[in-house]
Design an enzyme around this catalytic site. Structure first.
Site, PDB file in Angstrom:
ATOM      1  N   ASP A 152       0.811  -1.226   0.000  1.00  0.00           N
ATOM      2  CA  ASP A 152       0.000   0.000   0.000  1.00  0.00           C
ATOM      3  C   ASP A 152       0.840   1.270   0.000  1.00  0.00           C
ATOM      4  O   ASP A 152       0.318   2.373   0.080  1.00  0.00           O
ATOM      5  CB  ASP A 152      -0.941   0.011   1.211  1.00  0.00           C
ATOM      6  CG  ASP A 152      -0.181  -0.026   2.533  1.00  0.00           C
ATOM      7  OD1 ASP A 152       1.069  -0.054   2.508  1.00  0.00           O
ATOM      8  OD2 ASP A 152      -0.825  -0.008   3.591  1.00  0.00           O
ATOM      9  N   GLY A 153       2.174   1.124  -0.077  1.00  0.00           N
ATOM     10  CA  GLY A 153       3.046   2.293  -0.183  1.00  0.00           C
ATOM     11  C   GLY A 153       3.687   2.718   1.133  1.00  0.00           C
ATOM     12  O   GLY A 153       4.524   3.625   1.149  1.00  0.00           O
TER      13      GLY A 153
ATOM     14  N   GLN B 114      11.787  26.847   1.418  1.00  0.00           N
ATOM     15  CA  GLN B 114      10.607  27.494   2.030  1.00  0.00           C
ATOM     16  C   GLN B 114      10.930  27.732   3.497  1.00  0.00           C
ATOM     17  O   GLN B 114      10.446  27.030   4.392  1.00  0.00           O
ATOM     18  CB  GLN B 114       9.362  26.604   1.842  1.00  0.00           C
ATOM     19  CG  GLN B 114       8.056  27.251   2.298  1.00  0.00           C
ATOM     20  CD  GLN B 114       7.555  28.363   1.384  1.00  0.00           C
ATOM     21  OE1 GLN B 114       7.930  28.432   0.222  1.00  0.00           O
ATOM     22  NE2 GLN B 114       6.727  29.239   1.909  1.00  0.00           N
TER      23      GLN B 114
ATOM     24  N   LYS C 142      19.123  37.539 -11.194  1.00  0.00           N
ATOM     25  CA  LYS C 142      17.950  36.689 -11.463  1.00  0.00           C
ATOM     26  C   LYS C 142      16.775  37.206 -10.647  1.00  0.00           C
ATOM     27  O   LYS C 142      16.906  37.422  -9.433  1.00  0.00           O
ATOM     28  CB  LYS C 142      18.278  35.240 -11.071  1.00  0.00           C
ATOM     29  CG  LYS C 142      17.160  34.250 -11.367  1.00  0.00           C
ATOM     30  CD  LYS C 142      17.649  32.813 -11.296  1.00  0.00           C
ATOM     31  CE  LYS C 142      17.341  32.149  -9.977  1.00  0.00           C
ATOM     32  NZ  LYS C 142      17.617  30.722  -9.916  1.00  0.00           N
TER      33      LYS C 142
HETATM   34  C1  R5P Z   1      17.574  28.882  -6.483  1.00  0.00           C
HETATM   35  O1  R5P Z   1      17.676  29.955  -5.891  1.00  0.00           O
HETATM   36  C2  R5P Z   1      18.642  27.841  -6.485  1.00  0.00           C
HETATM   37  O2  R5P Z   1      19.862  28.302  -6.020  1.00  0.00           O
HETATM   38  C3  R5P Z   1      18.811  27.248  -7.874  1.00  0.00           C
HETATM   39  O3  R5P Z   1      19.303  28.262  -8.721  1.00  0.00           O
HETATM   40  C4  R5P Z   1      17.527  26.720  -8.401  1.00  0.00           C
HETATM   41  O4  R5P Z   1      16.948  25.848  -7.472  1.00  0.00           O
HETATM   42  C5  R5P Z   1      17.752  26.001  -9.715  1.00  0.00           C
HETATM   43  O5  R5P Z   1      16.515  25.573 -10.197  1.00  0.00           O
HETATM   44  P1  R5P Z   1      16.338  25.207 -11.714  1.00  0.00           P
HETATM   45  O6  R5P Z   1      17.408  24.230 -12.081  1.00  0.00           O
HETATM   46  O7  R5P Z   1      14.950  24.619 -11.782  1.00  0.00           O
HETATM   47  O8  R5P Z   1      16.429  26.467 -12.502  1.00  0.00           O
END
Ligand code: R5P
Length: 294
Positions: free
Chosen positions: A34-35, A94, A189
């Site tokens: 069942d996992g 998170q 980014k």
């Molecule tokens: C985010 O802040 C992390 O440092 C990585 O840059 C991120 O988790 C990379 O995710 P992905 O490969 O999906 O772009």
């Protein structure tokens, strides 16, 4: 101290036991039809300080639960201290409520581990050091960046430009730079917290004709590295490599990165994968030896 070989990190656990000379505790494990998960420690941990080596890469929930079950098993079978060695610590991204209505996942993970009997935790390049402050026990993050940079030096890549894909990860590029001996820098980014979409820019970066290694803590879908490689090509970089501590490599991430012109992807055995060319065993072993004698 004894080393419990968690099912998610058996190979790494074996290497750590070999390097430290510590006695191994093997784990019987299975999944019921069942996992549901089952674990059993095969030898005694009575009055021992045990280090449970268990990464929590995808599928993270079942690996986290196995870790909690192993800690509970160790506690119930008389271990006097339990150190969770979790090379890739899931849910560390998170570490706060970014939007109203969210939870703090890493805090829940920490509470679960405390309830299971964990007394301290060791991880590697946690995404946010702050995440560890949410735990009710001592937690430390080691850095594998020097080890990864040494891999490139051994390969003959020296004085490469160490690049991080965003400003927040610049410290990673700086650590690599100390080993590589070249320059370092970062892209910018931005992430839309609702859609998850990111945009990257490389303003003011001079990498024309250079060998560049993009260093990140995690490669998940590969989108960040593919975007960074595109910018580096536009800026005239001669060679592009990429390295990370935790190669999650979801779906066809590896292929997409190589198709984007990246010559090699290097990761560690934090997450066992086809690019796990650097072992964390020496780093973790050194720390465990210090804990044993401390
Ligand atoms: C985010 O802040 C992390 O440092 C990585 O840059 C991120 O988790 C990379 O995710 P992905 O490969 O999906 O772009």
């Amino acid at each position: 101290m004894k080393i419990v070989l968690g099912p998610a990190s058996e190979e790494l656990g074996e290497k750590i036991a070999e390097l430290t000379g510590m006695v191994k505790v093997l784990v019987v494990h299975k999944t019921f039809p069942d996992g549901e998960a089952y674990v059993r420690l095969e030898s005694s941990v009575q009055d021992e300080h045990v280090a449970i080596v268990q990464t929590t890469s995808p599928p993270q929930d079942s690996k986290l639960l196995q870790l909690a079950f192993l800690a509970d098993a160790a506690r119930r079978n008389g271990a006097r201290k339990i150190t969770a060695v979790v090379p890739y610590l899931a849910y560390a991204r998170q570490d706060k409520m970014f939007l109203q209505g969210e939870n703090i996942s890493i805090e829940t993970v920490g509470n679960m581990l405390v309830a299971a009997g964990v007394n301290e935790l060791l991880t590697v390049n946690v995404h946010q050091e702050n995440a560890l402050l949410k735990f009710l026990f001592p937690a430390r993050s080691l850095s594998a960046i020097r080890l990864i940079a040494e891999y490139f030096v051994k390969k003959g890549v020296r004085k490469a430009f160490a690049l991080s894909p965003d400003k927040g990860a610049l410290h990673i590029a700086q650590q690599a730079q100390q080993v590589l001996g070249g320059e370092c820098g970062h892209l910018d980014k931005q992430r839309d917290r609702y859609t998850g979409q990111t945009t990257q820019t490389g303003k003011g970066l001079n990498v024309k004709g250079r060998t560049v290694i993009i260093f990140d803590d995690i490669i998940s879908t590969g989108g960040t590295i593919v975007g960074a490689a595109k910018i580096l090509r536009e800026l005239g970089a001669a060679h592009v490599f990429t390295a990370c501590v935790h190669p999650l490599l979801i779906g066809d991430a590896e292929k997409r990165i190589l198709d984007a012109g990246v010559e090699e992807i290097v990761g560690t055995d934090s997450v066992p994968s086809s690019v796990s060319k650097v072992s964390l065993a020496p780093l973790i072993s050194k720390e465990l030896k210090a804990l044993r004698s401390g």
